[in-house]
Every structure is written in C-alpha cells, then in structure tokens.
Design a protein around this motif. Structure first.
Motif, PDB file in Angstrom:
ATOM      1  N   TRP A   1     -83.328 -14.851  33.971  1.00 41.76           N
ATOM      2  CA  TRP A   1     -83.539 -13.552  34.637  1.00 41.76           C
ATOM      3  C   TRP A   1     -82.750 -12.407  33.990  1.00 41.76           C
ATOM      4  CZ3 TRP A   1     -82.959 -15.171  40.508  1.00 41.76           C
ATOM      5  CH2 TRP A   1     -84.176 -15.721  40.942  1.00 41.76           C
ATOM      6  N   ALA A   2     -81.972 -12.698  32.932  1.00 38.73           N
ATOM      7  CA  ALA A   2     -81.173 -11.622  32.315  1.00 38.73           C
ATOM      8  C   ALA A   2     -82.108 -10.519  31.795  1.00 38.73           C
ATOM      9  CB  ALA A   2     -80.340 -12.202  31.173  1.00 38.73           C
ATOM     10  N   ARG A   3     -81.844  -9.280  32.208  1.00 39.58           N
ATOM     11  CA  ARG A   3     -82.767  -8.179  31.870  1.00 39.58           C
ATOM     12  C   ARG A   3     -82.017  -6.881  31.547  1.00 39.58           C
ATOM     13  NH1 ARG A   3     -85.737 -11.767  32.201  1.00 39.58           N
ATOM     14  NH2 ARG A   3     -87.731 -12.050  33.244  1.00 39.58           N
ATOM     15  N   ASN A   4     -82.678  -6.053  30.739  1.00 40.89           N
ATOM     16  CA  ASN A   4     -82.337  -4.635  30.679  1.00 40.89           C
ATOM     17  C   ASN A   4     -83.306  -3.919  31.606  1.00 40.89           C
ATOM     18  OD1 ASN A   4     -80.183  -4.332  28.896  1.00 40.89           O
ATOM     19  ND2 ASN A   4     -81.509  -4.328  27.105  1.00 40.89           N
ATOM     20  N   TYR A   5     -82.826  -2.915  32.315  1.00 35.52           N
ATOM     21  CA  TYR A   5     -83.692  -2.137  33.220  1.00 35.52           C
ATOM     22  C   TYR A   5     -83.740  -0.719  32.670  1.00 35.52           C
ATOM     23  CZ  TYR A   5     -82.444  -6.167  36.024  1.00 35.52           C
ATOM     24  OH  TYR A   5     -82.224  -7.450  36.446  1.00 35.52           O
ATOM     25  N   TYR A   6     -84.741  -0.466  31.850  1.00 33.09           N
ATOM     26  CA  TYR A   6     -84.850   0.845  31.219  1.00 33.09           C
ATOM     27  C   TYR A   6     -86.147   1.507  31.654  1.00 33.09           C
ATOM     28  CZ  TYR A   6     -81.047  -0.614  28.067  1.00 33.09           C
ATOM     29  OH  TYR A   6     -79.845  -1.044  27.546  1.00 33.09           O
ATOM     30  N   GLY A   7     -86.019   2.680  32.279  1.00 28.74           N
ATOM     31  CA  GLY A   7     -87.213   3.390  32.739  1.00 28.74           C
ATOM     32  C   GLY A   7     -87.991   2.545  33.729  1.00 28.74           C
ATOM     33  N   ASP A   8     -89.283   2.340  33.440  1.00 26.80           N
ATOM     34  CA  ASP A   8     -90.122   1.524  34.326  1.00 26.80           C
ATOM     35  C   ASP A   8     -90.109   0.057  33.933  1.00 26.80           C
ATOM     36  OD1 ASP A   8     -90.784   3.919  35.329  1.00 26.80           O
ATOM     37  OD2 ASP A   8     -92.867   3.944  34.642  1.00 26.80           O
ATOM     38  N   GLU A   9     -89.366  -0.249  32.890  1.00 26.83           N
ATOM     39  CA  GLU A   9     -89.496  -1.592  32.315  1.00 26.83           C
ATOM     40  C   GLU A   9     -88.286  -2.493  32.519  1.00 26.83           C
ATOM     41  OE1 GLU A   9     -91.636  -2.290  28.463  1.00 26.83           O
ATOM     42  OE2 GLU A   9     -91.170  -0.146  28.313  1.00 26.83           O
ATOM     43  N   MET A  10     -88.608  -3.789  32.667  1.00 28.24           N
ATOM     44  CA  MET A  10     -87.548  -4.804  32.697  1.00 28.24           C
ATOM     45  C   MET A  10     -87.724  -5.639  31.433  1.00 28.24           C
ATOM     46  SD  MET A  10     -87.112  -6.018  36.574  1.00 28.24           S
ATOM     47  CE  MET A  10     -88.772  -6.146  37.154  1.00 28.24           C
ATOM     48  N   ILE A  11     -86.726  -5.604  30.577  1.00 35.81           N
ATOM     49  CA  ILE A  11     -86.857  -6.260  29.267  1.00 35.81           C
ATOM     50  C   ILE A  11     -85.902  -7.443  29.205  1.00 35.81           C
ATOM     51  CG2 ILE A  11     -86.680  -5.889  26.756  1.00 35.81           C
ATOM     52  CD1 ILE A  11     -86.739  -2.728  27.911  1.00 35.81           C
ATOM     53  N   LYS A  12     -86.471  -8.601  28.867  1.00 40.36           N
ATOM     54  CA  LYS A  12     -85.667  -9.833  28.819  1.00 40.36           C
ATOM     55  C   LYS A  12     -84.566  -9.719  27.751  1.00 40.36           C
ATOM     56  CE  LYS A  12     -86.156 -14.678  29.119  1.00 40.36           C
ATOM     57  NZ  LYS A  12     -86.692 -15.828  29.515  1.00 40.36           N
ATOM     58  N   ILE A  13     -83.333 -10.093  28.113  1.00 38.88           N
ATOM     59  CA  ILE A  13     -82.221 -10.042  27.151  1.00 38.88           C
ATOM     60  C   ILE A  13     -81.485 -11.380  27.116  1.00 38.88           C
ATOM     61  CG2 ILE A  13     -81.842  -7.542  27.193  1.00 38.88           C
ATOM     62  CD1 ILE A  13     -79.526  -8.077  29.192  1.00 38.88           C
ATOM     63  N   GLU A  14     -80.534 -11.456  26.196  1.00 40.49           N
ATOM     64  CA  GLU A  14     -79.800 -12.701  25.979  1.00 40.49           C
ATOM     65  C   GLU A  14     -78.850 -13.054  27.121  1.00 40.49           C
ATOM     66  OE1 GLU A  14     -77.851 -14.198  22.046  1.00 40.49           O
ATOM     67  OE2 GLU A  14     -77.975 -12.004  22.045  1.00 40.49           O
ATOM     68  N   SER A  15     -78.866 -14.322  27.475  1.00 40.93           N
ATOM     69  CA  SER A  15     -77.833 -14.843  28.374  1.00 40.93           C
ATOM     70  C   SER A  15     -76.842 -15.614  27.487  1.00 40.93           C
ATOM     71  CB  SER A  15     -78.484 -15.751  29.423  1.00 40.93           C
ATOM     72  OG  SER A  15     -77.516 -16.205  30.343  1.00 40.93           O
ATOM     73  N   ILE A  16     -76.080 -16.521  28.049  1.00 42.93           N
ATOM     74  CA  ILE A  16     -75.127 -17.282  27.218  1.00 42.93           C
ATOM     75  C   ILE A  16     -75.287 -18.781  27.465  1.00 42.93           C
ATOM     76  CG2 ILE A  16     -73.402 -15.431  27.100  1.00 42.93           C
ATOM     77  CD1 ILE A  16     -71.758 -17.162  29.174  1.00 42.93           C
ATOM     78  N   SER A  17     -74.829 -19.569  26.501  1.00 41.56           N
ATOM     79  CA  SER A  17     -74.887 -21.029  26.647  1.00 41.56           C
ATOM     80  C   SER A  17     -73.610 -21.524  27.350  1.00 41.56           C
ATOM     81  CB  SER A  17     -75.005 -21.688  25.279  1.00 41.56           C
ATOM     82  OG  SER A  17     -73.791 -21.468  24.568  1.00 41.56           O
ATOM     83  N   ASP A  18     -73.595 -22.825  27.669  1.00 39.93           N
ATOM     84  CA  ASP A  18     -72.386 -23.373  28.306  1.00 39.93           C
ATOM     85  C   ASP A  18     -71.182 -23.327  27.348  1.00 39.93           C
ATOM     86  OD1 ASP A  18     -73.641 -25.288  26.781  1.00 39.93           O
ATOM     87  OD2 ASP A  18     -73.407 -26.930  28.227  1.00 39.93           O
ATOM     88  N   GLU A  19     -71.459 -23.573  26.023  1.00 38.07           N
ATOM     89  CA  GLU A  19     -70.345 -23.511  25.053  1.00 38.07           C
ATOM     90  C   GLU A  19     -69.784 -22.083  25.000  1.00 38.07           C
ATOM     91  OE1 GLU A  19     -73.307 -24.752  23.728  1.00 38.07           O
ATOM     92  OE2 GLU A  19     -72.880 -26.844  23.222  1.00 38.07           O
ATOM     93  N   GLU A  20     -70.694 -21.106  25.035  1.00 41.88           N
ATOM     94  CA  GLU A  20     -70.236 -19.713  24.984  1.00 41.88           C
ATOM     95  C   GLU A  20     -69.442 -19.341  26.241  1.00 41.88           C
ATOM     96  OE1 GLU A  20     -73.544 -17.443  22.280  1.00 41.88           O
ATOM     97  OE2 GLU A  20     -74.209 -18.293  24.172  1.00 41.88           O
ATOM     98  N   PHE A  21     -69.817 -19.931  27.368  1.00 42.30           N
ATOM     99  CA  PHE A  21     -69.056 -19.668  28.599  1.00 42.30           C
ATOM    100  C   PHE A  21     -67.601 -20.073  28.389  1.00 42.30           C
ATOM    101  CE2 PHE A  21     -67.278 -20.514  32.754  1.00 42.30           C
ATOM    102  CZ  PHE A  21     -67.758 -19.468  33.523  1.00 42.30           C
ATOM    103  N   VAL A  22     -67.419 -21.272  27.809  1.00 37.92           N
ATOM    104  CA  VAL A  22     -66.056 -21.771  27.573  1.00 37.92           C
ATOM    105  C   VAL A  22     -65.328 -20.869  26.565  1.00 37.92           C
ATOM    106  CG1 VAL A  22     -64.686 -23.723  26.729  1.00 37.92           C
ATOM    107  CG2 VAL A  22     -66.690 -24.134  28.162  1.00 37.92           C
ATOM    108  N   GLU A  23     -66.060 -20.422  25.540  1.00 38.22           N
ATOM    109  CA  GLU A  23     -65.456 -19.538  24.523  1.00 38.22           C
ATOM    110  C   GLU A  23     -65.013 -18.212  25.148  1.00 38.22           C
ATOM    111  OE1 GLU A  23     -67.896 -18.440  21.039  1.00 38.22           O
ATOM    112  OE2 GLU A  23     -68.184 -20.617  20.883  1.00 38.22           O
ATOM    113  N   ILE A  24     -65.924 -17.595  25.891  1.00 34.38           N
ATOM    114  CA  ILE A  24     -65.644 -16.268  26.465  1.00 34.38           C
ATOM    115  C   ILE A  24     -64.488 -16.339  27.475  1.00 34.38           C
ATOM    116  CG2 ILE A  24     -66.614 -14.408  27.931  1.00 34.38           C
ATOM    117  CD1 ILE A  24     -69.344 -15.031  26.583  1.00 34.38           C
ATOM    118  N   TYR A  25     -64.498 -17.409  28.281  1.00 38.14           N
ATOM    119  CA  TYR A  25     -63.492 -17.494  29.351  1.00 38.14           C
ATOM    120  C   TYR A  25     -62.346 -18.454  28.988  1.00 38.14           C
ATOM    121  CZ  TYR A  25     -66.913 -14.829  31.907  1.00 38.14           C
ATOM    122  OH  TYR A  25     -67.773 -13.837  32.281  1.00 38.14           O
ATOM    123  N   GLU A  26     -62.185 -18.705  27.708  1.00 34.28           N
ATOM    124  CA  GLU A  26     -61.145 -19.631  27.244  1.00 34.28           C
ATOM    125  C   GLU A  26     -59.764 -19.320  27.831  1.00 34.28           C
ATOM    126  OE1 GLU A  26     -59.280 -19.476  23.799  1.00 34.28           O
ATOM    127  OE2 GLU A  26     -58.912 -21.630  23.698  1.00 34.28           O
TER     128      GLU A  26
END
Ligand SMILES: [Fe+2]
Length: 449
Positions: A142-167
């Motif tokens: 469900w990760a989205r950009n909300y620009y104007g009238d549009e909802m554009i799918k964007i990147e979420s993160i993987s489980d490994e990235e979760f550990v990296e980001i919140y190390e």
C-alpha cells in the motif's frame, strides 16, 4: 595417525566452536547492562506512530481522500506529534522508549528513514530506544505517493532493511536474535530485560495487494523464547515482552486480525516462562486485559495510537523489589507549539482538533456502514452514528466506564437496544459486557521468588 598429537588443537577447536556459538547467541553485553540492579527505571511506550513523510503527499484530492477515509489518525501531523512527543521526552528523560510497531503509515521507505532520524534525536537525549515491526512496516503493497488526483505506488522496505534502518534502536544491542523472525532479546537493565517479539506476517506481502493484517508468534520461535526466559532467570532479571499484535482479545466483537492467531499457545508459553507483562499496540485501543491460571497472571497492556486522539503514550515505572506501575500521559503538543512559535491554527487548538477529527471519522464510518445495511431511516442512522462516535472517543481512550451510563439515554442507543443483533449493536453492547476496570493505570507487583 597420532591421535594424541591431534587432540590439543582439536580440543582448542572445540572450545573455540563452543565459545563462538555462545557469543553468537548471548554476548557478554549481558554483563554490561547500562542500568544497574536496584535502580528505578522509567519506560515510555509509544505505539503506532504511523509516520508519513510530508514528501509523499501534496494538498491534492488523492491525499485528502486518503486522510478522510481513515480511522482518525492525524497522518498530516505525524511529524509534529512525534516532535512534540520528543519534547516531552526531553523534559521527562525516561530511561527507555519502546515502540511496539507500525512506525510508518504504510511502510514507505522515506517515512522509515525520517522515523529513524527522529529516533536518533531521542537517542541523543540519552534514552535507549527499542523497536519492533508492525503489520504496516515491511514490504507493504500500500506504500503510495499522493500527488494531485493520483496515488502512485512507491517503494517499501524488506525485513533486512528494517534491521539496517533501525539497527541502533534495538538490533545492535540485542543479546540474542531469533532465527525465524525479527524478534530479539535486549538487556538494557540488570533487573528488567525486553523480549521484543515480531508478530507481523510480512513474508507474503510482496505477492499480495494488501499487507497481511493478522499476526502470530511462529511456533519455531517458542524454543528461543524459552531459552531467553531461562537466561533471564539465571541472571535474576524479569522479562517484559513487547509485540505489535494483541496477545489476547481486547474486545469480544472486534478481535479478528488484532489478536495473534496462536493466542492461547503463546499465553501458555509466557505463563510457563513466568512472563507477566506484554506491551502491545495495533488495535489503537487503550485497554488492559489479563489471563490467569494457577495463581499466575499474564497482562496484555495495549496502549492506544500515538497519532490518534487522545494522542497518548504509556509510562511504565519499575520500582525494584515492589513492581511495575503503568499509567498514560497525553503528548503535550501545546508546550511544543509554544516553545517553537508554531502558528498553525489546528496545532494551536490541538486537543479539540484531534478530538473532532477522530469523532468525525468515527461518525462517517458508522453512517456509511448503516447506509449499506439500508435498514434505518436517515434520522435513525444519524442518531446511531452520533452515539457510537461519542462512545468511541471514550472507548479508544480507555475511559468507557465514565460514559457508559450517559449513553443509555441517547436516541441512538435506544434504537440499537430495540433492534435485532447486527455488527454495530454487538460492538456497542460489548462495551457494556467488558470488565469495568481502569484501562489507563495498573499496578503489577513483582512476584516473590
Ligand atoms: Fe497495526
């Protein structure tokens, strides 16, 4: 071959293997807890901050629709609420901050990176921070950009990235990690350890169109939990467990996908491990329940969502030799607004704004549901929606007992009372059948050994 000659290096190898094996599981940081035995400890518990980066939306129709079809979360103010909460932390200086998941709105990478920056500011104040993921945080389709009238799918993160980001916010200081999930054990204090349990089921999110909402503690993780409990006992430490999903039902009607699927198995496991306290989030409801057997209790303390009315967090105080005292506190947005000369009208009138926003979302949700059922007149639908919206304000804040009798005289309640059972009626009645306890405070004495 001379076996005697080989035996010394072989023995050294065995010793090395055993030592490395131990170090991997439980490092010596166990012996180096930052908070020493006998000290009081203050934990803040802020859950479901659902941070949404302001870079992901503009003032167009798409975001307006998204915001106003939600459940009352102030997604357009997560930045400000978390900063105001950080100001509370600066003023109160707790020892430890626990965030039991749903750090971001829908797992947007940008929101995660900003959230990590916010946690850095908290850590820089000298507060130990511990996080685990929620159902919204990893591989969220469900990760989205909300620009104007549009909802554009964007990147979420993987489980490994979760550990990296919140190390720096748990994983780096973990004294043990589970092999099957992002669960870990931390020992920030000699007397109290944290068993951070990953209850989210994100493994198949990549191939789904919606994130998996339900949760469980994988059965494969049970042995590791037992090992953690034993190690804590050997070190005379008590364990507080933390998970995103509910350990037990907080409402008899609304519990599917909120309570972990293997609730009873996990309750049995925690009781056998003498774990008394579980801190959870996810349901956005301020609610305390316990399960008791053979004179043993395990409590599930669900703290409500930080970014929805009444914008509160839990304060858990450990008093050595006596027990744990849990209370709640509202984010002091005014103090932060005043300190920073913020001119935003909604933030200057935050309590009313947040309350009205939550009430309106509640009202609209029930009115829409009633429209679909098409069983009531417009006047009746409005009366019922008014009653439930008012009830929800108190219910989610953990103060339903205060309102329960006033509600009996409302037109909406009378209509519901006289009608045949259906979802909204059952939901309202469930509040009357609930335990008449205060869900904003509890004293849990330490068990005598
Ligand atoms: Fe959640």
């Amino acid at each position: 071959m001379n076996i005697k000659k080989l035996s010394l290096p072989f023995i050294i190898l065995i010793i090395l293997f055993i030592t490395i094996g131990c170090v991997k599981k439980f490092t010596c940081s166990v012996l180096n807890c930052k908070i020493k035995s006998g000290e009081e400890i203050t934990f803040f518990i802020a859950t479901d901050p659902h941070h949404l980066s302001k870079n992901t939306y503009d003032d167009g129709k798409a975001f307006d629709w998204f915001l106003n079809s939600g459940d009352g979360k102030l997604l357009h103010y997560t930045d400000e609420i978390i900063d105001a909460f950080t100001f509370d932390i600066e003023n109160s200086r707790p020892d430890i901050l626990i965030i039991p998941g749903d750090l971001t709105c829908n797992g947007e990478r940008e929101s995660h990176l900003e959230m990590a920056d916010k946690l850095k500011a908290i850590k820089d104040l000298g507060v130990h921070v511990f996080v685990i993921p929620g159902n919204h945080d990893i591989e969220n389709p469900w990760a989205r950009n909300y620009y104007g009238d549009e909802m554009i799918k964007i990147e979420s993160i993987s489980d490994e990235e979760f550990v990296e980001i919140y190390e720096p916010y748990g994983y780096k200081d973990a004294i043990s990690r589970d092999n099957y999930s992002l669960s870990y054990l931390a020992a920030p204090a000699e007397d109290v350890w944290l068993l951070m349990l990953d209850s989210a089921k994100y493994k198949r999110n990549k191939v789904r169109t919606a994130p998996e909402m339900g949760g469980e503690i994988p059965a494969k993780t049970f042995d590791w939990i037992r090992e953690c409990a034993n190690l804590a006992k050997e070190n005379n430490a008590q364990i507080i467990a933390v998970m995103h999903h509910s350990l037990m039902d907080h409402n008899e009607v609304v519990n599917e996908n909120y309570t972990i699927e293997n609730s009873q198995d996990v309750i049995d496991l925690l009781l056998s491990c003498d774990i008394q306290i579980v801190l959870s989030g996810h349901i956005h409801l301020q609610d305390i329940k316990y399960y008791e057997r053979d004179n043993k209790r395990v409590y599930d303390i669900a703290t409500s969502c930080l970014v929805a009315y009444p914008n509160q967090y839990g304060v858990l105080r450990f008093i050595p030799g006596r027990g744990f005292n849990y209370t709640t506190r509202r984010v002091d947005v005014y103090a932060w607004v005043w300190e920073n000369d913020i001119e935003d009208r909604n933030l200057n009138n935050f309590h009313k704004y947040s309350r009205d926003f939550f009430r309106r979302r509640s009202y609209d949700k029930y009115y829409d549901t009633l429209l679909e059922i098409s069983k009531f007149s417009d006047r009746e639908m409005k009366a019922i929606s008014e009653t439930v919206a008012e009830l929800n304000l108190k219910y989610f804040a953990g103060f339903r007992n205060e309102l329960i009798h006033d509600i009996l005289d409302t037109e909406g309640f009378k209509i519901l009372h006289e009608t045949a059972p259906f979802f909204i009626r059952d939901y309202v009645m469930s509040m009357f059948d609930d335990q008449k306890t205060d869900n904003n405070k509890i004293w849990i004495p330490t068990k005598s050994k």
